[in-house]
Structures are given as structure tokens and as C-alpha cells.
Design an enzyme around this catalytic site. Structure first.
Site, PDB file in Angstrom:
ATOM      1  N   CYS A   9      37.234  51.717  39.664  1.00 19.43           N
ATOM      2  CA  CYS A   9      36.324  50.571  39.554  1.00 19.43           C
ATOM      3  C   CYS A   9      34.917  50.949  39.993  1.00 19.43           C
ATOM      4  CB  CYS A   9      36.851  49.405  40.382  1.00 19.43           C
ATOM      5  SG  CYS A   9      37.245  49.878  42.074  1.00 19.43           S
TER       6      CYS A   9
ATOM      7  N   GLU B 195      38.956  41.226  42.797  1.00 22.16           N
ATOM      8  CA  GLU B 195      38.341  42.561  42.870  1.00 22.16           C
ATOM      9  C   GLU B 195      38.323  43.094  41.445  1.00 22.16           C
ATOM     10  OE1 GLU B 195      37.092  44.002  45.587  1.00 22.16           O
ATOM     11  OE2 GLU B 195      37.666  42.288  46.793  1.00 22.16           O
TER      12      GLU B 195
HETATM   13  P1  NAD Z   1      43.881  44.234  33.759  1.00 28.99           P
HETATM   14  O1  NAD Z   1      42.952  43.135  34.057  1.00 28.99           O
HETATM   15  O2  NAD Z   1      44.196  44.533  32.344  1.00 28.99           O
HETATM   16  O3  NAD Z   1      45.290  43.996  34.471  1.00 28.99           O
HETATM   17  C1  NAD Z   1      45.399  43.866  35.862  1.00 28.99           C
HETATM   18  C2  NAD Z   1      46.674  43.100  36.177  1.00 28.99           C
HETATM   19  O4  NAD Z   1      46.556  41.770  35.674  1.00 28.99           O
HETATM   20  C3  NAD Z   1      47.941  43.681  35.558  1.00 28.99           C
HETATM   21  O5  NAD Z   1      48.983  43.591  36.518  1.00 28.99           O
HETATM   22  C4  NAD Z   1      48.201  42.756  34.376  1.00 28.99           C
HETATM   23  O6  NAD Z   1      49.556  42.668  33.996  1.00 28.99           O
HETATM   24  C5  NAD Z   1      47.722  41.433  34.917  1.00 28.99           C
HETATM   25  N1  NAD Z   1      47.297  40.456  33.903  1.00 28.99           N
HETATM   26  C6  NAD Z   1      46.770  40.684  32.681  1.00 28.99           C
HETATM   27  N2  NAD Z   1      46.459  39.506  32.077  1.00 28.99           N
HETATM   28  C7  NAD Z   1      46.792  38.521  32.956  1.00 28.99           C
HETATM   29  C8  NAD Z   1      46.695  37.103  32.932  1.00 28.99           C
HETATM   30  N3  NAD Z   1      46.200  36.451  31.876  1.00 28.99           N
HETATM   31  N4  NAD Z   1      47.094  36.422  34.016  1.00 28.99           N
HETATM   32  C9  NAD Z   1      47.571  37.053  35.114  1.00 28.99           C
HETATM   33  N5  NAD Z   1      47.716  38.401  35.185  1.00 28.99           N
HETATM   34  C10 NAD Z   1      47.315  39.128  34.127  1.00 28.99           C
HETATM   35  O7  NAD Z   1      43.286  45.525  34.497  1.00 28.99           O
HETATM   36  P2  NAD Z   1      43.851  46.988  34.486  1.00 28.99           P
HETATM   37  O8  NAD Z   1      43.576  47.598  33.152  1.00 28.99           O
HETATM   38  O9  NAD Z   1      45.242  47.019  35.002  1.00 28.99           O
HETATM   39  O10 NAD Z   1      42.968  47.696  35.587  1.00 28.99           O
HETATM   40  C11 NAD Z   1      41.723  48.255  35.341  1.00 28.99           C
HETATM   41  C12 NAD Z   1      40.653  47.298  35.822  1.00 28.99           C
HETATM   42  O11 NAD Z   1      40.817  47.054  37.224  1.00 28.99           O
HETATM   43  C13 NAD Z   1      39.259  47.882  35.694  1.00 28.99           C
HETATM   44  O12 NAD Z   1      38.415  46.875  35.225  1.00 28.99           O
HETATM   45  C14 NAD Z   1      38.909  48.281  37.117  1.00 28.99           C
HETATM   46  O13 NAD Z   1      37.522  48.337  37.359  1.00 28.99           O
HETATM   47  C15 NAD Z   1      39.576  47.204  37.897  1.00 28.99           C
HETATM   48  N6  NAD Z   1      39.793  47.606  39.290  1.00 28.99           N
HETATM   49  C16 NAD Z   1      39.043  47.006  40.255  1.00 28.99           C
HETATM   50  C17 NAD Z   1      39.179  47.401  41.581  1.00 28.99           C
HETATM   51  C18 NAD Z   1      38.351  46.782  42.665  1.00 28.99           C
HETATM   52  O14 NAD Z   1      38.663  46.963  43.837  1.00 28.99           O
HETATM   53  N7  NAD Z   1      37.287  46.058  42.337  1.00 28.99           N
HETATM   54  C19 NAD Z   1      40.121  48.375  41.930  1.00 28.99           C
HETATM   55  C20 NAD Z   1      40.891  48.948  40.914  1.00 28.99           C
HETATM   56  C21 NAD Z   1      40.725  48.547  39.597  1.00 28.99           C
END
Ligand code: NAD
Length: 540
Positions: A312, A278
Site C-alpha cells: 500500500c 486502511e
Molecule cells: P480488495 O479490496 O480487493 O479486497 C480486500 C478484502 O476485501 C478481501 O478479503 C476481499 O474478499 C474483501 N472484499 C472485496 N469486496 C468486498 C465487499 N464488497 N464487501 C466486503 N468485503 C469485500 O483488496 P486486495 O486486492 O485484497 O488488497 C490490495 C489493496 O489493499 C491495495 O489497494 C492496497 O493498497 C491495500 N492495502 C492497504 C494497506 C494499508 O494499510 N493501508 C495494507 C495492505 C493493503
């Protein structure tokens, strides 16, 4: 607003955060310290003050949680229970959340910087959603051992003498990696269906704001969830990467940015394990000139300002028909320049504005952290350099406007003269920044709406239902709102599946499909004896 007010609010939240679950990892049914004994700081976005130091799990802690989950999986008691019985345990967890909405909302307000009332509405929504998941336990049980039929096709019935049935099995040990913008909702939307489906799971919340997610460990323990079935390990991207890459982990359910989503896919590829993603969005609000102007202004505000634009599905691209453009933008600027700042999200309760009943409100909240603040301002600097016009906003408000010094505030910003290939049109800014382009024909409206690699959500506003339907059908997005009023914008219902086209993700959340994501479809072919024989108690 004086400094004492925020200090009082913060002290109250710090008291909540002294509980064990906010200071330990949860592994094998016990609260434990991280092996390296390290912590992370997290700050109050409204002022930048230190809020809490929470445990920093590393790869070795993730390994310990996986080992506990593997042991619970091998023991098999959880997977062998009826889904309806598992749902009863999850229902007790949801009740634990519901009983603590006030405390959890104060924690999220302090961690994310969102107004208390919005946090409370979101957490209440999460508990309500869990009830829907729990009701699906019995549905999943009814789907076990369903006879295979033609499935609507011709000549597809299995041969005589075969007794073939479908089952939906849990996948095994799985990893749940979540984002910070709606911390508890995003996490519990994974935990609840994953557990009801019979998996053993490890939750890795976001390091940016994930404190409320740690309470899931407490409600799991209180609900009597067997040890090892759920682990909660707070940590940064390295902990997430260790979870995704582990050969013992058969699926990753991830919510976060598209860039990280691609890394998760890479980690899953060598072991060919599943991933449900997502991801980000750049949703368009398409407004035809037959739309009521007041409703168009209100919808635009809600679409890009709610949660500081950190959603998002935030509608951060306005695609407006030329005849309405000037009037809509002028009215929008007037409203934005009068919109109050939320100086102390923790104590931000009802202001009496129309949106507050459903948790949505027109206030400017701080963005979540210093690095996100810097990133948003960087987008604005680059946009200016590329010739984009700042119609309103574009910088940092002064202390008098906010009500105090410090914090990570950005003025609500509207950008015009935006080229289609500009970063502010193509990339997710994740802040209160709206980019505007106009159109003349229906065809152009569709092209503008579909002009980014994302496809998470979009809205078409018109008073002409047939036109709204034509455009909605052609928009590439997992969820489209077709409306004359803007009502229900950003709303979700647990029974309605959603997910992304293109760079917005793979798979679908919510609805029965959202539960099926956490299962494998399996066929069993009984020959020589029937399923009915096999079901008879073995009398030995
Ligand atoms: P992010 O991708 O920076 O981090 C998300 C999670 O992934 C965190 O827990 C982080 O520690 C982990 N992570 C980071 N790098 C990783 C790796 N290489 N391997 C495994 N895990 C890793 O995102 P964010 O800044 O926390 O959240 C914002 C983003 O989330 C925005 O792009 C937003 O649109 C999206 N979002 C999507 C939805 C949806 O339902 N589509 C809902 C909420 C947020």
C-alpha cells in the site's frame, strides 16, 4: 532453475497445507467444513501451478460465525477479563506464530509469490508487533475509570458532587476483513488489538492469498481463547459483504482497496456502525538534486520493487528535481536491467545483497495472480496508447530471463512523459511500475507529491534538513519519511500510528490510537455515592 526445483518446494508447502487448520473454517472454537462444502483453488504465482484448494465460506458460514461470536459476547467472560489477562492469551497466540515462522513463510512465499526471506522477515515482524500490542493490555486497564478533568481547557471540571470517570469498552461483535499482500501481518494487526480490547471478532482473510491467516485459528485454539471469541472464515467478496452488512456486527476493520473501502462504508451506513479503513496509496518519492545519487537510486528501487510493488505504501511515483533527473533515470535503468528474477520464491533465501538483512531485496518477484498480472499489463497498454514513454521494462520477461516457463512476472517498468491526469499517475497499479515526473521549485515538488486523491505515505529526500522538513510538513499523507539517506523507507514501528489522508483511509492503525480504534469511550457519572463506594466489594 529447473522445473524439479519448484516442484520440490511446492511439495513441501503442500505437506504443510495438509494440516486441519488450512482445510476448515474456524467457528465456535471448532474446525468445521463450509456448509456448502465448496473450495477455492489457489496457484503458485511463480509457475501458475495449483497450490491448494481451501474452504470457501459463504454468507451462511459467516452467519454461523457471527452467531458463535454473539453467544461469546453475551456470555461476557472475555469482555469482563482484565485487558492484561486477555493480552496473555494473545501473547500465547503470537508465540505460536513465532514458533512456526519457517513454515508460515514458506506458505506465504508460495501463496503470494514473495521471496521466502521477505516473508520470514514480515512474519517475524508480526510476532514482534504482537508483543507491543500485548504490552498495551496493562495500559488499557490503567485507562479504565480515569477521572474526567478539564482536559487542558479552562472551567471544564465537572460540578462538585459528580464523580465522573471514563472507561474504554470493547465495541462488541466486530468484523476484520484483510488484504493479501502481507496476509498474516495485515490480519494479525487487526486480531491482536481487537481481542486485547475485549471484542469478539470474525476474521475474513483475502481469497487471493490468505492461507497463512488460517493458522491464526490454530494458535487461537492452542492458546485457549474461549470458543466463539474469534472465528476465521475464508471466502470471497460475498462473504466479506455479508460480514459488513450484518446488523449484529458493530464495527468493520478493513484493509484493502479504496474501491472496496467505499463499499464497506456503504454497508455500514444504514446501521451507523463504525468502520476503520486502511486503503490504497500512490506514494511519492520526492528527490531533490542535492541528494546523494547512489542513495537516491537505491531508495527508488526499494520504494517501488519491494514485494513486487504490491505494498500500500509502495513509492510508485518518482518526483525528481530536473537537475538530477537524467542521471538518476539512467542509473536506475542500468540497475533494473541487471536485477535478478526470483524464479522460486519458496526457496529464495539469502543472496547476500545489502537489503536482505532487513528482508528487503532487489529481486523481481512474480505478481500474485493471473488477474492482477492482466490488470498491470492493461495499465501499461493504456499508458502507451496515451503517449507515455516506457523508459525501461514494459512487458513480460522471457523464460530464459526468469529461469523457467510460466508464472505471473512483469518486467520492472519505469514510465516517463507521464501526464498528471494519466491513470498510471493517479491510480494504484499494484505492480512493479514506477511513474516519473520532474519539478524545478520546492513549491512544484509539493504540488506533484499531493497531486492524487491518495495520501498514505510519501518520502522527501534531500541533504538539506530544513528543506526536507518544510516539504514533509506540506505533504498530505499519514506517514512521511524525511531523509538524506533513504534509510527506513517502508519501515513501520508498532508504536507509531499510521493511516491515510483522503482516499487512503479513515482511522489510524498501530500505537495506542490503534488499540483505541477497537474501543468505545464511555463516561460514567456517579452521584449520590462515589466510585470508591461502588468499587467496594458487595458483601450482600
Ligand atoms: P480488495 O479490496 O480487493 O479486497 C480486500 C478484502 O476485501 C478481501 O478479503 C476481499 O474478499 C474483501 N472484499 C472485496 N469486496 C468486498 C465487499 N464488497 N464487501 C466486503 N468485503 C469485500 O483488496 P486486495 O486486492 O485484497 O488488497 C490490495 C489493496 O489493499 C491495495 O489497494 C492496497 O493498497 C491495500 N492495502 C492497504 C494497506 C494499508 O494499510 N493501508 C495494507 C495492505 C493493503
Amino acid at each position: 532453475m529447473n522445473a524439479n526445483t519448484t516442484t520440490t518446494s511446492l511439495d513441501k508447502v503442500r505437506t504443510h497445507l495438509s494440516a486441519e487448520c488450512f482445510n476448515k473454517l474456524y467457528i465456535g472454537g471448532r474446525f468445521v467444513d463450509p456448509i456448502e462444502g465448496e473450495t477455492f483453488p489457489t496457484y503458485y504465482p511463480a509457475t501458475g501451478e495449483l497450490l491448494h484448494a481451501f474452504p470457501r465460506g459463504r454468507a451462511n458460514d459467516i452467519e454461523a460465525a457471527i452467531a458463535a461470536a454473539e453467544a461469546a459476547w453475551a456470555e461476557g467472560a472475555w469482555a469482563n477479563m482484565a485487558a492484561a489477562d486477555r493480552a496473555e492469551v494473545v501473547a500465547r497466540m503470537a508465540q505460536g506464530i513465532e514458533d512456526n515462522i519457517e513454515m508460515l513463510a514458506e506458505i506465504e512465499a508460495a501463496d503470494v509469490g514473495k521471496p521466502f526471506r521477505e516473508a520470514a522477515a514480515a512474519i517475524g515482524g508480526s510476532a514482534a508487533e504482537a508483543k507491543y500490542w500485548c504490552s498495551l493490555g496493562a495500559v488499557l486497564d490503567a485507562e479504565q475509570e480515569v477521572p474526567v478533568d478539564a482536559g487542558g481547557g479552562k472551567g471544564g471540571v465537572p460540578p462538585e458532587g459528580w464523580d465522573v470517570v471514563y472507561r474504554r469498552d470493547p465495541i462488541g461483535v466486530i468484523g476484520l476483513i484483510s488484504a493479501w499482500n502481507y496476509p498474516l501481518n495485515v490480519a494479525f494487526r487487526k486480531v491482536a488489538p481487537a481481542l486485547i480490547a475485549g471484542n469478539c471478532a470474525i476474521l475474513k482473510p483475502s481469497e487471493i492469498a490468505g492461507l497463512s491467516c488460517m493458522f491464526i485459528a490454530k494458535v487461537a485454539q492452542d492458546a485457549g481463547l474461549p470458543a466463539g471469541v474469534l472465528g476465521v472464515v475464508t471466502g470471497d467478496r460475498d462473504a466479506g459483504a455479508a460480514l459488513a452488512a450484518s446488523p449484529a456486527v458493530s464495527m468493520i476493520s478493513f484493509t484493502g482497496s479504496s474501491m472496496t473501502g467505499a463499499k464497506i462504508m456503504e454497508a455500514c451506513a444504514p446501521k451507523l456502525s463504525q468502520c476503520a479503513l486502511e486503503l490504497g496509496g500512490k506514494s511519492a518519492l520526492v528527490v531533490f538534486d542535492d541528494t546523494d545519487l547512489d542513495r537516491a537510486v537505491a531508495t527508488t528501487m526499494t520504494g517501488f520493487l519491494t514485494n513486487g510493488g504490491q505494498i500500500c505504501t509502495a513509492h510508485t511515483r518518482l518526483v525528481v528535481q530536473k537537475g538530477l533527473e537524467a542521471e538518476l533515470l539512467n542509473r536506475l535503468r542500468e540497475r533494473l536491467e541487471k536485477t535478478p528474477y526470483c524464479a522460486d520464491p519458496i526457496s529464495e533465501r539469502d543472496r547476500g545483497d545489502p537489503g536482505s538483512a532487513d528482508g528487503l531485496s532487489d529481486v523481481v518477484q512474480p505478481v500474485v495472480c493471473e488477474s492482477q498480472h492482466r490488470k498491470i499489463l492493461g495499465f501499461l497498454d493504456e499508458a502507451r496508447a496515451a503517449g507515455v514513454e516506457v523508459f525501461t521494462g514494459g512487458g513480460v520477461p522471457d523464460a530464459a530471463t526468469v529461469g523457467h516457463e510460466g508464472g505471473y512476472y512483469v518486467q520492472p517498468t519505469v514510465l516517463t512523459h507521464v501526464a498528471r491526469d494519466a491513470d498510471v499517475w493517479q491510480k494504484e497499479v499494484f505492480g512493479p511500475v514506477l511513474s516519473v515526473r520532474s519539478f524545478e521549485t520546492e513549491q512544484e515538488a509539493v504540488q506533484e507529491a499531493n497531486s492524487t486523491p491518495f495520501g498514505l505515505a510519501s518520502t522527501v529526500m534531500s541533504s538539506d534538513p530544513a528543506k526536507a522538513r518544510r516539504v514533509a510538513n506540506r505533504i498530505r499523507a499519514g506517514a512521511v519519511y524525511a531523509t538524506s539517506t533513504g534509510e527506513g523507507l517502508l519501515a513501520e514501528h508498532p508504536a507509531v500510528s499510521r493511516g491515510g489522508f483522503g482516499c487512503s483511509g479513515i482511522g489510524r492503525e498501530l500505537g495506542i490510537g490503534g488499540l483505541h480504534e477497537y474501543t468505545e469511550l464511555k463516561s460514567i457519572n456517579y452521584t449520590g455515592f462515589s466510585l470508591a463506594d461502588a468499587r467496594k466489594q458487595n458483601t450482600g
